[in-house]
Enzyme design. Structure first.
Site, short mmCIF file in Angstrom:
data_model
loop_
_atom_site.label_atom_id
_atom_site.label_comp_id
_atom_site.label_asym_id
_atom_site.label_seq_id
_atom_site.Cartn_x
_atom_site.Cartn_y
_atom_site.Cartn_z
N LYS A 214 4.43 -18.97 5.35
CA LYS A 214 3.85 -19.55 6.55
C LYS A 214 3.37 -18.42 7.47
CE LYS A 214 5.88 -20.00 10.31
NZ LYS A 214 6.58 -20.22 11.57
N ASP B 287 3.96 -22.70 16.08
CA ASP B 287 5.05 -21.92 15.49
C ASP B 287 6.18 -22.80 14.93
OD1 ASP B 287 6.23 -19.29 14.99
OD2 ASP B 287 7.72 -19.83 16.50
N LYS C 130 12.14 -21.65 23.05
CA LYS C 130 12.85 -20.36 23.05
C LYS C 130 13.61 -20.25 24.38
CE LYS C 130 10.46 -18.35 19.51
NZ LYS C 130 11.06 -18.33 18.19
N ARG D 267 0.82 -1.23 0.00
CA ARG D 267 0.00 0.00 0.00
C ARG D 267 0.85 1.27 0.00
NH1 ARG D 267 -4.35 -0.77 4.60
NH2 ARG D 267 -2.42 -1.37 5.62
N LYS E 120 16.86 -25.37 3.51
CA LYS E 120 18.19 -25.42 4.11
C LYS E 120 18.99 -26.56 3.47
CE LYS E 120 16.51 -23.65 8.57
NZ LYS E 120 17.08 -22.33 8.80
N HIS F 142 10.55 -22.81 5.23
CA HIS F 142 11.93 -22.48 4.86
C HIS F 142 12.93 -23.53 5.34
CE1 HIS F 142 11.99 -20.70 8.90
NE2 HIS F 142 13.30 -20.75 8.83
N GLU G 63 16.32 -22.63 20.39
CA GLU G 63 16.62 -21.23 20.08
C GLU G 63 17.03 -20.52 21.36
OE1 GLU G 63 14.23 -19.46 16.62
OE2 GLU G 63 12.75 -20.43 17.88
N HIS H 51 8.10 -26.92 10.92
CA HIS H 51 9.53 -27.28 10.83
C HIS H 51 9.87 -28.64 11.43
CE1 HIS H 51 9.43 -23.20 9.68
NE2 HIS H 51 9.60 -22.65 10.87
C1 BG6 Z 1 9.95 -19.29 12.22
C2 BG6 Z 1 9.29 -19.10 13.57
O1 BG6 Z 1 9.13 -20.03 11.37
O2 BG6 Z 1 11.16 -20.00 12.39
C3 BG6 Z 1 10.23 -18.39 14.52
O3 BG6 Z 1 8.11 -18.34 13.42
C4 BG6 Z 1 11.56 -19.09 14.59
O4 BG6 Z 1 9.67 -18.29 15.83
C5 BG6 Z 1 12.11 -19.33 13.19
O5 BG6 Z 1 12.46 -18.27 15.32
C6 BG6 Z 1 13.35 -20.19 13.23
O6 BG6 Z 1 13.90 -20.25 11.94
P1 BG6 Z 1 15.45 -20.49 11.75
O7 BG6 Z 1 15.65 -20.65 10.29
O8 BG6 Z 1 16.15 -19.31 12.34
O9 BG6 Z 1 15.74 -21.74 12.52
#
Ligand code: BG6
Length: 482
Positions: A147, A234, A329, A43, A181, A177, A215, A239
């Site tokens: 996503k 999440d 986390k 926008r 990798k 994603h 993480e 993943h």
């Molecule tokens: C995302 C999540 O899909 O993946 C995040 O929403 C997470 O919370 C992230 O931190 C982790 O991705 P990567 O590639 O850094 O492991």
């Protein structure tokens, strides 16, 4: 044929942080199809030059030393901007005209990348359809959906149905994603490009599998989103289940989108459904200390920032081999690793009595940030009768140079029409079918206890105890990055 990639959500963070840097890197490596144009839609009002200027600064920041002013200038000539609102049918008509103009009225393959707020995904697809922009009679039309793909099974189904009213399934590219990798793709090469691993890759030799995505970061500014989501939505639905599928799948007949995804989907179909008391015993949930004080988080929040789950895949290969999935986390380090724990030797000749768990062989597949594979095995301590010690064979994946970002590979594949590394509709829905009941049970009256945990460890102590009760131990090791 010319190619055009249209990015909806062009002023967003993903575009500047990931998509444009990935496209720029593909340009640097001469990997974009000839005559590829990038058109941003959002926008905000920008001219082509205004947007290019802004992207030059952000791209320089995100690609670091790879930024080269001359190369950028050349790439930037193919970058354009078309202001537009997803809600406005008229703006989509304007976009259509702009695209034809940029393509000189010739046939071109187009990728529509929807990187907007998730609430707008359905609308974007519908508008593309109504404006006649999904019609592929003049060149392929593909849609890439970021996503999260739904927030539960019902919303994912609804989204699939809406998109499939406009695009055929083979035109839809759902991003996870993790599949982009290199180290995740390498799992398939490790398994199906070698003959020494696959004979051992089953219940006869493997005792259990651990998949950890740890993480170090806290939720930070994403508190409001995260609190409504939690780690199961999440990280697990997408993943972690993707990593599990790639680890557990049968070898596909061919490496093409349908063969690969057929095999992945079979894994999800074989996941043993959890019932009744399973929901309490199948895992551990936790929330890091101080989470409730994060910005945007409900002060009484019952959202988990850590979860560990035990799943079973009921097929010939994996019957009764537990797959432990864990993510959180605020843990001790950022590490994604898949640990294959092999069975102990059937008859122990060396050492006192039964060997303890750490003495079993282990294959550690490090996905990130360390990228490599280790084999742990026993060897003789030199000059000490027949004592054993744990030894390690180490493979470093990145020895040949910098690793490409996942988005680079995924964008390249979308432009080339290869959907192997994207999720199919049945895959996404089956993943929700596994995760939804756990979320429901964990939110209900029978929810298992929520355990607190301090920052910088491996989650709640109950998680460690839970594994010990099953005579197993987490592989809690932060990889050393050289
Ligand atoms: C995302 C999540 O899909 O993946 C995040 O929403 C997470 O919370 C992230 O931190 C982790 O991705 P990567 O590639 O850094 O492991």
């Amino acid at each position: 044929m010319a190619h055009t990639i249209v990015i909806f959500g062009a002023s967003g963070d993903l575009t500047s942080r990931k998509l444009i840097p990935a496209l720029y890197r593909l340009h640097l490596r001469d990997r974009l199809p000839p005559n590829t144009k990038v058109v941003g839609v959002a926008r905000s009002q920008f001219s082509d030059d205004g947007w290019r200027e802004q992207l030059a600064a952000t791209t320089a920041k995100f690609v670091g030393g790879e930024f080269d002013t001359d190369a950028w200038q050349k790439f930037a000539q193919s970058v354009h901007y078309c202001p537009g609102d997803i809600q406005s049918a008229e703006d989509f008509q304007t976009l259509g005209m702009r695209l034809s103009e940029l393509e000189n009225g010739r046939s071109a393959e187009r990728v529509y990348y929807v990187a907007t707020m998730p609430q707008l995904y359905e609308r974007a697809a519908a508008q593309l359809g109504q404006a006649g922009l999904a019609d592929d009679s003049q060149g392929a039309r593909r849609i890439v959906i970021e996503k999260p793909f739904g927030t539960d099974l019902a919303t994912a189904r609804q989204l699939n149905q809406s998109i499939c009213q406009v695009f055929r399934e083979d035109q839809v590219y759902r991003i996870d994603h993790y599949l982009g990798k290199e180290t995740v793709q390498n799992i398939m090469v490790l398994r199906f490009g070698n003959s020494i691993f696959e004979p051992l890759w089953n219940r006869s030799y493997i005792e259990h599998v651990q998949i950890t995505v740890a993480e170090e970061v806290v939720v930070g500014r994403r508190g409001a989103y995260y609190d409504g989501s939690g780690v199961l939505r999440d990280m697990f639905q997408n993943h972690l289940l993707q990593l599990m599928m790639v680890t557990a799948m049968e070898g596909p007949v061919k490496f093409n989108a349908d063969s690969v995804r057929d095999e992945k989907v079979k894994v999800l179909r074989a996941v043993r459904p959890l019932v009744g008391a399973d929901f309490e015993s199948c895992g551990i949930r936790g929330q890091y200390d101080g989470y409730k004080q994060e910005e945007g988080v409900d002060p009484h929040s019952q959202t988990e920032t850590f979860a560990a789950l035990k799943l079973h895949i009921d097929n010939w290969r994996w019957k009764d081999v537990p797959f432990y999935l864990r993510s959180g986390k605020a843990l001790s380090c950022r590490t994604t690793q898949i640990v294959i724990d092999f069975r102990e030797p059937p008859h122990l000749l060396f050492g006192e009595g039964r060997s303890s768990t750490p003495q079993a062989n282990r294959l550690v597949i490090q996905i990130q940030p360390a990228e490599g594979i280790q084999i742990h095995f026993q060897s003789k301590v030199p000059d000490q009768e027949m004592s054993m010690r744990q030894s390690q064979l180490d493979f470093r994946f990145d020895a040949g140079g910098a690793m490409p970002d996942a988005y680079q590979r995924l964008l390249q594949d979308a432009l080339q029409g290869d959907a192997s590394l994207f999720a199919r509709s049945d895959e996404v829905e089956l993943a929700w079918e596994i995760i939804d009941p756990i979320i429901a049970a964990w939110r209900g009256d029978q929810a298992p206890a929520m355990h607190g945990y301090p920052l910088g460890g491996w989650g709640p102590t109950e998680s460690t105890e839970w594994m010990h009760q099953q005579n197993r131990a987490w592989f809690d090791v932060c990889p050393v990055i050289h």
